[in-house]
Design a protein around this motif. Structure first.
Motif, PDB file in Angstrom:
ATOM      1  N   SER A 113      27.444  40.638  39.669  1.00  0.00           N
ATOM      2  CA  SER A 113      27.876  39.254  39.845  1.00  0.00           C
ATOM      3  C   SER A 113      28.671  39.121  41.132  1.00  0.00           C
ATOM      4  O   SER A 113      28.999  40.115  41.802  1.00  0.00           O
ATOM      5  N   ALA A 114      29.008  37.890  41.484  1.00  0.00           N
ATOM      6  CA  ALA A 114      29.775  37.643  42.704  1.00  0.00           C
ATOM      7  C   ALA A 114      31.090  38.417  42.688  1.00  0.00           C
ATOM      8  O   ALA A 114      31.430  39.118  43.642  1.00  0.00           O
ATOM      9  N   TRP A 115      31.838  38.306  41.586  1.00  0.00           N
ATOM     10  CA  TRP A 115      33.141  38.981  41.561  1.00  0.00           C
ATOM     11  C   TRP A 115      32.980  40.500  41.547  1.00  0.00           C
ATOM     12  O   TRP A 115      33.788  41.219  42.152  1.00  0.00           O
ATOM     13  N   GLU A 138      41.012  36.475  43.331  1.00  0.00           N
ATOM     14  CA  GLU A 138      41.930  35.865  44.300  1.00  0.00           C
ATOM     15  C   GLU A 138      41.194  35.511  45.592  1.00  0.00           C
ATOM     16  O   GLU A 138      41.349  34.409  46.143  1.00  0.00           O
ATOM     17  N   LEU A 139      40.372  36.441  46.070  1.00  0.00           N
ATOM     18  CA  LEU A 139      39.640  36.207  47.315  1.00  0.00           C
ATOM     19  C   LEU A 139      38.563  35.132  47.146  1.00  0.00           C
ATOM     20  O   LEU A 139      38.370  34.295  48.034  1.00  0.00           O
ATOM     21  N   GLN A 144      37.103  29.436  48.066  1.00  0.00           N
ATOM     22  CA  GLN A 144      36.632  28.279  47.293  1.00  0.00           C
ATOM     23  C   GLN A 144      35.240  28.495  46.699  1.00  0.00           C
ATOM     24  O   GLN A 144      34.386  27.603  46.688  1.00  0.00           O
ATOM     25  N   VAL A 145      35.026  29.686  46.170  1.00  0.00           N
ATOM     26  CA  VAL A 145      33.762  29.960  45.502  1.00  0.00           C
ATOM     27  C   VAL A 145      34.005  30.684  44.180  1.00  0.00           C
ATOM     28  O   VAL A 145      33.082  31.245  43.585  1.00  0.00           O
ATOM     29  N   ASP A 146      35.242  30.611  43.672  1.00  0.00           N
ATOM     30  CA  ASP A 146      35.567  31.297  42.417  1.00  0.00           C
ATOM     31  C   ASP A 146      34.852  30.683  41.221  1.00  0.00           C
ATOM     32  O   ASP A 146      34.677  31.353  40.202  1.00  0.00           O
ATOM     33  N   HIS A 147      34.421  29.427  41.346  1.00  0.00           N
ATOM     34  CA  HIS A 147      33.674  28.802  40.251  1.00  0.00           C
ATOM     35  C   HIS A 147      32.292  29.429  40.066  1.00  0.00           C
ATOM     36  O   HIS A 147      31.612  29.179  39.068  1.00  0.00           O
ATOM     37  N   ARG A 148      31.878  30.268  41.013  1.00  0.00           N
ATOM     38  CA  ARG A 148      30.589  30.946  40.933  1.00  0.00           C
ATOM     39  C   ARG A 148      30.773  32.448  40.720  1.00  0.00           C
ATOM     40  O   ARG A 148      29.850  33.235  40.937  1.00  0.00           O
ATOM     41  N   SER A 157      23.722  29.714  46.361  1.00  0.00           N
ATOM     42  CA  SER A 157      23.141  29.108  47.558  1.00  0.00           C
ATOM     43  C   SER A 157      23.442  30.010  48.759  1.00  0.00           C
ATOM     44  O   SER A 157      24.264  30.935  48.674  1.00  0.00           O
ATOM     45  N   GLY A 158      22.790  29.736  49.878  1.00  0.00           N
ATOM     46  CA  GLY A 158      23.025  30.547  51.076  1.00  0.00           C
ATOM     47  C   GLY A 158      24.480  30.532  51.505  1.00  0.00           C
ATOM     48  O   GLY A 158      25.057  31.575  51.840  1.00  0.00           O
ATOM     49  N   GLY A 159      25.094  29.337  51.473  1.00  0.00           N
ATOM     50  CA  GLY A 159      26.496  29.231  51.849  1.00  0.00           C
ATOM     51  C   GLY A 159      27.416  29.943  50.880  1.00  0.00           C
ATOM     52  O   GLY A 159      28.398  30.584  51.283  1.00  0.00           O
ATOM     53  N   GLU A 160      27.109  29.834  49.577  1.00  0.00           N
ATOM     54  CA  GLU A 160      27.927  30.514  48.566  1.00  0.00           C
ATOM     55  C   GLU A 160      27.832  32.031  48.719  1.00  0.00           C
ATOM     56  O   GLU A 160      28.843  32.740  48.650  1.00  0.00           O
ATOM     57  N   ALA A 161      26.610  32.526  48.930  1.00  0.00           N
ATOM     58  CA  ALA A 161      26.425  33.968  49.082  1.00  0.00           C
ATOM     59  C   ALA A 161      27.172  34.494  50.299  1.00  0.00           C
ATOM     60  O   ALA A 161      27.775  35.572  50.252  1.00  0.00           O
TER      61      ALA A 161
END
Length: 238
Positions: A113-115, A138-139, A144-148, A157-161
Motif C-alpha cells: 500500500s501507499a503507507w 506523517e509524511l 496531502q495524500v494520507d487519505h490514500r 492517480s499519477g499525481g497521487e503516486a
C-alpha cells in the motif's frame, strides 16, 4: 526602526570539484563528465538540463554514489565522500541515510500500500514497524495524500503516486533529494504541484534538490538551471 534581517547564504550540501567520468576504452571511449564544478546549498532546487547524452544522469548517479567517477572530489553535507576513490566503505548505508531518490515512474512496490511503500524505508533503517508506520502517515499527511494511505499503487492517480514517491524519498530525512525526470509523465498542473512540493521540502527541511529534466514547463520554478553539453557545464542560469 528595526535593523533589516541579515541575508544568510545557503549552506553547501553538495560540493563537486573537477569531477570526471569516462565510459568504455580505446575506440569506444566516451567522456561522460569533464571537470565538473558545482555547489548546491540548502533550500535550493537545481535543474540539470541538456540534450540526451550530455551527462545529466551520470552526474546525478555520481552524486547519488551509484556511479564511481574517475577523478575529482565529492562532498555531501560537509562530508568528504570521494577524492579519486570512494572514502566511505558502506555506500549503501550512506545512500539510505543521506539521499532520497525520485524517478520519472514512481517505482512503488505494486504489492504494498501507499503507507507501506513509505514505511519500508524506515524498517530497512532498523526502526520498529509501529514507528515506521507513524512516520509514513506523517509524511503522507504532509504531502496531502494520507487519505490514500491504504491504496495500492495501481489504484492511485499519477499525481497521487508521485506524491507517495516523494514521501518515500523523504522517509529517511535526507539532506539531498535526487529526482530523475520526475514530471515527464505529468500534465502541467500536476508537474507544477510536484516541483512546488520539492521547493517546500527543500526550504522547510534545509535539503538540496537536484532535478534532471527536459520538461520546459517547470523551468521557471527552478532556482537554477545547469546546462550540460558533451559532459561539460556550459551555462548556469539563475
Amino acid at each position: 526602526m528595526a535593523s533589516p534581517r541579515p541575508i544568510v547564504a545557503p549552506r553547501p550540501v553538495v560540493e563537486i570539484a573537477r569531477l570526471s567520468k569516462t565510459f568504455g576504452t580505446g575506440a569506444t571511449k566516451v567522456p561522460a563528465l569533464i571537470d565538473i564544478d558545482l555547489t548546491i546549498g540548502t533550500g535550493e532546487v537545481v535543474g540539470l538540463i541538456g540534450p540526451s547524452g550530455s551527462g545529466k544522469s551520470t552526474l546525478l548517479n555520481c552524486i547519488g554514489c551509484i556511479t564511481e567517477p574517475d577523478a575529482g572530489t565529492i562532498r555531501l553535507d560537509g562530508r568528504a565522500i570521494f577524492d579519486g576513490k570512494w572514502l566511505i566503505g558502506d555506500l549503501r548505508r550512506l545512500r539510505l541515510e543521506t539521499i532520497g531518490f525520485i524517478f520519472q515512474f514512481h517505482n512503488l512496490l505494486p504489492f504494498l500500500s501507499a503507507w507501506e511503500n513509505v514505511a519500508i524505508v524506515r524498517t530497512l533503517m532498523g526502526e520498529s514497524p509501529e514507528r515506521a508506520k507513524a512516520r509514513a502517515m506523517e509524511l503522507l499527511g504532509y504531502l496531502q495524500v494520507d487519505h490514500r494511505a491504504d491504496a495500492l499503487p495501481s489504484k492511485l492517480s499519477g499525481g497521487e503516486a508521485q506524491r507517495v514517491a516523494i514521501a518515500r524519498a523523504l522517509a529517511n530525512e535526507p539532506r539531498i533529494i535526487l529526482a530523475d525526470e520526475p514530471t515527464a509523465a505529468l500534465d502541467s498542473e500536476r508537474a507544477a504541484i510536484v516541483i512546488d512540493l520539492m521547493k517546500q521540502v527543500a526550504t522547510e527541511r534545509d535539503a538540496a534538490v537536484i532535478v534532471v529534466t527536459h520538461d520546459e514547463k517547470i523551468f521557471s520554478r527552478l532556482d537554477r538551471m545547469v546546462h550540460l553539453r558533451d559532459g561539460r557545464i556550459v551555462e548556469v542560469v539563475s
